[in-house]
Design a protein around this motif. Structure first.
Motif, PDB file in Angstrom:
ATOM      1  N   ILE A  40       1.194  11.578  -9.073  1.00 54.07           N
ATOM      2  CA  ILE A  40       0.070  11.052  -8.296  1.00 54.07           C
ATOM      3  C   ILE A  40      -1.226  11.649  -8.845  1.00 54.07           C
ATOM      4  CG2 ILE A  40      -0.964  10.933  -5.989  1.00 54.07           C
ATOM      5  CD1 ILE A  40       1.606   9.321  -6.221  1.00 54.07           C
ATOM      6  N   PRO A  41      -2.209  10.804  -9.164  1.00 57.90           N
ATOM      7  CA  PRO A  41      -3.493  11.322  -9.652  1.00 57.90           C
ATOM      8  C   PRO A  41      -4.186  12.183  -8.585  1.00 57.90           C
ATOM      9  CG  PRO A  41      -3.362   8.918  -9.830  1.00 57.90           C
ATOM     10  CD  PRO A  41      -2.180   9.359  -9.062  1.00 57.90           C
ATOM     11  N   LYS A  42      -5.160  12.962  -9.016  1.00 60.91           N
ATOM     12  CA  LYS A  42      -5.877  13.846  -8.081  1.00 60.91           C
ATOM     13  C   LYS A  42      -6.676  13.066  -7.045  1.00 60.91           C
ATOM     14  CE  LYS A  42      -6.163  18.005 -10.727  1.00 60.91           C
ATOM     15  NZ  LYS A  42      -6.236  18.331 -12.057  1.00 60.91           N
ATOM     16  N   THR A  43      -7.314  11.992  -7.478  1.00 62.65           N
ATOM     17  CA  THR A  43      -8.078  11.152  -6.543  1.00 62.65           C
ATOM     18  C   THR A  43      -7.599   9.714  -6.671  1.00 62.65           C
ATOM     19  OG1 THR A  43      -9.832  10.759  -8.140  1.00 62.65           O
ATOM     20  CG2 THR A  43     -10.116  12.637  -6.659  1.00 62.65           C
ATOM     21  N   PHE A  44      -7.632   8.997  -5.569  1.00 59.09           N
ATOM     22  CA  PHE A  44      -7.109   7.631  -5.553  1.00 59.09           C
ATOM     23  C   PHE A  44      -7.532   6.934  -4.272  1.00 59.09           C
ATOM     24  CE2 PHE A  44      -3.960  10.739  -4.213  1.00 59.09           C
ATOM     25  CZ  PHE A  44      -3.739  10.365  -2.906  1.00 59.09           C
ATOM     26  N   ILE A  45      -7.334   5.630  -4.278  1.00 58.22           N
ATOM     27  CA  ILE A  45      -7.473   4.825  -3.068  1.00 58.22           C
ATOM     28  C   ILE A  45      -6.084   4.239  -2.802  1.00 58.22           C
ATOM     29  CG2 ILE A  45      -8.227   2.773  -4.347  1.00 58.22           C
ATOM     30  CD1 ILE A  45      -9.973   2.092  -1.869  1.00 58.22           C
ATOM     31  N   ILE A  46      -5.763   4.039  -1.535  1.00 60.85           N
ATOM     32  CA  ILE A  46      -4.456   3.491  -1.165  1.00 60.85           C
ATOM     33  C   ILE A  46      -4.654   2.167  -0.445  1.00 60.85           C
ATOM     34  CG2 ILE A  46      -2.321   3.845   0.129  1.00 60.85           C
ATOM     35  CD1 ILE A  46      -2.958   6.871   0.065  1.00 60.85           C
ATOM     36  N   TRP A  47      -3.977   1.140  -0.929  1.00 57.70           N
ATOM     37  CA  TRP A  47      -3.975  -0.168  -0.289  1.00 57.70           C
ATOM     38  C   TRP A  47      -2.549  -0.515   0.114  1.00 57.70           C
ATOM     39  CZ3 TRP A  47      -7.049  -3.722  -4.178  1.00 57.70           C
ATOM     40  CH2 TRP A  47      -8.402  -3.344  -4.174  1.00 57.70           C
ATOM     41  N   SER A  48      -2.413  -1.196   1.238  1.00 58.17           N
ATOM     42  CA  SER A  48      -1.095  -1.648   1.674  1.00 58.17           C
ATOM     43  C   SER A  48      -1.180  -3.038   2.280  1.00 58.17           C
ATOM     44  CB  SER A  48      -0.514  -0.691   2.718  1.00 58.17           C
ATOM     45  OG  SER A  48       0.720  -1.193   3.227  1.00 58.17           O
ATOM     46  N   SER A  49      -0.132  -3.794   2.059  1.00 54.55           N
ATOM     47  CA  SER A  49       0.061  -5.049   2.769  1.00 54.55           C
ATOM     48  C   SER A  49       0.120  -4.742   4.259  1.00 54.55           C
ATOM     49  CB  SER A  49       1.381  -5.683   2.318  1.00 54.55           C
ATOM     50  OG  SER A  49       1.833  -6.648   3.236  1.00 54.55           O
ATOM     51  N   VAL A  50      -0.281  -5.714   5.065  1.00 54.95           N
ATOM     52  CA  VAL A  50      -0.214  -5.539   6.517  1.00 54.95           C
ATOM     53  C   VAL A  50       1.196  -5.759   7.074  1.00 54.95           C
ATOM     54  CG1 VAL A  50      -2.631  -6.148   6.908  1.00 54.95           C
ATOM     55  CG2 VAL A  50      -0.883  -7.950   6.955  1.00 54.95           C
ATOM     56  N   ALA A  51       2.110  -6.253   6.250  1.00 59.71           N
ATOM     57  CA  ALA A  51       3.487  -6.457   6.720  1.00 59.71           C
ATOM     58  C   ALA A  51       4.054  -5.120   7.200  1.00 59.71           C
ATOM     59  CB  ALA A  51       4.355  -7.038   5.608  1.00 59.71           C
ATOM     60  N   LYS A  52       4.767  -5.146   8.310  1.00 52.77           N
ATOM     61  CA  LYS A  52       5.273  -3.917   8.929  1.00 52.77           C
ATOM     62  C   LYS A  52       6.089  -3.075   7.955  1.00 52.77           C
ATOM     63  CE  LYS A  52       7.409  -1.919  12.975  1.00 52.77           C
ATOM     64  NZ  LYS A  52       6.676  -0.681  12.766  1.00 52.77           N
ATOM     65  N   ARG A  53       6.962  -3.691   7.169  1.00 50.07           N
ATOM     66  CA  ARG A  53       7.812  -2.934   6.256  1.00 50.07           C
ATOM     67  C   ARG A  53       6.995  -2.236   5.162  1.00 50.07           C
ATOM     68  NH1 ARG A  53       8.300  -8.346   5.705  1.00 50.07           N
ATOM     69  NH2 ARG A  53       8.234  -9.303   3.639  1.00 50.07           N
ATOM     70  N   ALA A  54       5.929  -2.878   4.688  1.00 52.61           N
ATOM     71  CA  ALA A  54       5.064  -2.256   3.675  1.00 52.61           C
ATOM     72  C   ALA A  54       4.212  -1.163   4.304  1.00 52.61           C
ATOM     73  CB  ALA A  54       4.189  -3.310   3.010  1.00 52.61           C
ATOM     74  N   ALA A  55       3.653  -1.454   5.466  1.00 52.54           N
ATOM     75  CA  ALA A  55       2.815  -0.467   6.163  1.00 52.54           C
ATOM     76  C   ALA A  55       3.624   0.783   6.514  1.00 52.54           C
ATOM     77  CB  ALA A  55       2.216  -1.092   7.418  1.00 52.54           C
ATOM     78  N   ASP A  56       4.848   0.593   6.991  1.00 52.72           N
ATOM     79  CA  ASP A  56       5.689   1.738   7.339  1.00 52.72           C
ATOM     80  C   ASP A  56       6.080   2.536   6.102  1.00 52.72           C
ATOM     81  OD1 ASP A  56       5.474   1.072   9.995  1.00 52.72           O
ATOM     82  OD2 ASP A  56       7.513   0.272  10.178  1.00 52.72           O
ATOM     83  N   THR A  57       6.324   1.856   4.990  1.00 55.50           N
ATOM     84  CA  THR A  57       6.620   2.552   3.734  1.00 55.50           C
ATOM     85  C   THR A  57       5.409   3.385   3.309  1.00 55.50           C
ATOM     86  OG1 THR A  57       8.130   0.777   3.051  1.00 55.50           O
ATOM     87  CG2 THR A  57       7.325   2.251   1.321  1.00 55.50           C
ATOM     88  N   ALA A  58       4.222   2.801   3.391  1.00 57.01           N
ATOM     89  CA  ALA A  58       2.999   3.532   3.047  1.00 57.01           C
ATOM     90  C   ALA A  58       2.839   4.771   3.930  1.00 57.01           C
ATOM     91  CB  ALA A  58       1.789   2.615   3.175  1.00 57.01           C
ATOM     92  N   LEU A  59       3.111   4.622   5.215  1.00 60.50           N
ATOM     93  CA  LEU A  59       2.986   5.754   6.143  1.00 60.50           C
ATOM     94  C   LEU A  59       3.944   6.883   5.766  1.00 60.50           C
ATOM     95  CD1 LEU A  59       2.603   3.789   9.489  1.00 60.50           C
ATOM     96  CD2 LEU A  59       0.857   5.205   8.380  1.00 60.50           C
ATOM     97  N   ILE A  60       5.168   6.546   5.416  1.00 57.34           N
ATOM     98  CA  ILE A  60       6.141   7.566   5.011  1.00 57.34           C
ATOM     99  C   ILE A  60       5.652   8.286   3.755  1.00 57.34           C
ATOM    100  CG2 ILE A  60       8.462   7.904   4.040  1.00 57.34           C
ATOM    101  CD1 ILE A  60       9.392   5.637   6.004  1.00 57.34           C
ATOM    102  N   PHE A  61       5.177   7.525   2.783  1.00 58.35           N
ATOM    103  CA  PHE A  61       4.716   8.138   1.530  1.00 58.35           C
ATOM    104  C   PHE A  61       3.533   9.075   1.771  1.00 58.35           C
ATOM    105  CE2 PHE A  61       7.547   5.363  -0.622  1.00 58.35           C
ATOM    106  CZ  PHE A  61       7.621   5.752  -1.958  1.00 58.35           C
TER     107      PHE A  61
END
Length: 162
Positions: free
Chosen positions: A44-65
């Motif tokens: 993972i780079p030192k600085t970044f932006i995070i985007w996620s699909s609004v679909a529940k399965r993608a959003a929940d995956t993003a939250l876990i990460f």
């Protein structure tokens, strides 16, 4: 230099009578998201932006990460236009990223992710599996000018379970 990390959502639960966008992760999807997210900190780079699909399965995956990477949950930008299975739409979204961001981490869906990796990466990937992680690097200073990049790392749950 632009860095792009694509993460496919974890395995979702098909046993519930929800609309596709509302389908949650199943137990395996949660476990695989935890497994992969626990092994990627060095990529993972030192600085970044995070985007996620609004679909529940993608959003929940993003939250876990983000929780496992100790990144504030508020860092995730949820975008309706990332709820797509079309690589052209995904490409359009990625190319719209503000150039002030060197690195973008994106949580989305297949076939868009696999097709994007095969169009823009230098390694053929038959399929980016659920909870799969692909890091690409582009030799450009402009997101709208990304072209053939280098696949820097691919991590899949299956690889980590060997």
């Amino acid at each position: 230099m632009k860095n792009l990390i694509l993460i496919r959502h974890g395995k979702s639960n098909w046993d519930v009578p929800f609309k596709d966008i509302d389908r949650p992760l199943d137990k395996k999807g949660m476990q695989d998201a935890h497994l992969v997210s626990s092994k990627i900190a060095s990529y993972i780079p030192k600085t970044f932006i995070i985007w996620s699909s609004v679909a529940k399965r993608a959003a929940d995956t993003a939250l876990i990460f983000v929780q496992n990477l100790l990144v504030p949950i508020e860092s995730i930008v949820f975008m309706k236009d990332l709820y797509t299975f079309d690589s052209g739409q995904l490409e359009h979204m990625i190319k719209s990223c503000d150039n002030s961001f060197e690195s973008l981490i994106l949580f989305g869906h297949n076939g868009a992710i696999t097709d994007f990796v095969n169009k823009f990466g230098d390694v053929f990937v038959e399929n980016v599996p659920t909870a799969g992680f692909v890091s690409l690097q582009f030799d450009t200073d402009s997101w709208k000018n990304i072209d053939k990049g280098q696949v820097k790392k691919i991590i899949t749950p299956k690889d980590l379970k060997k």
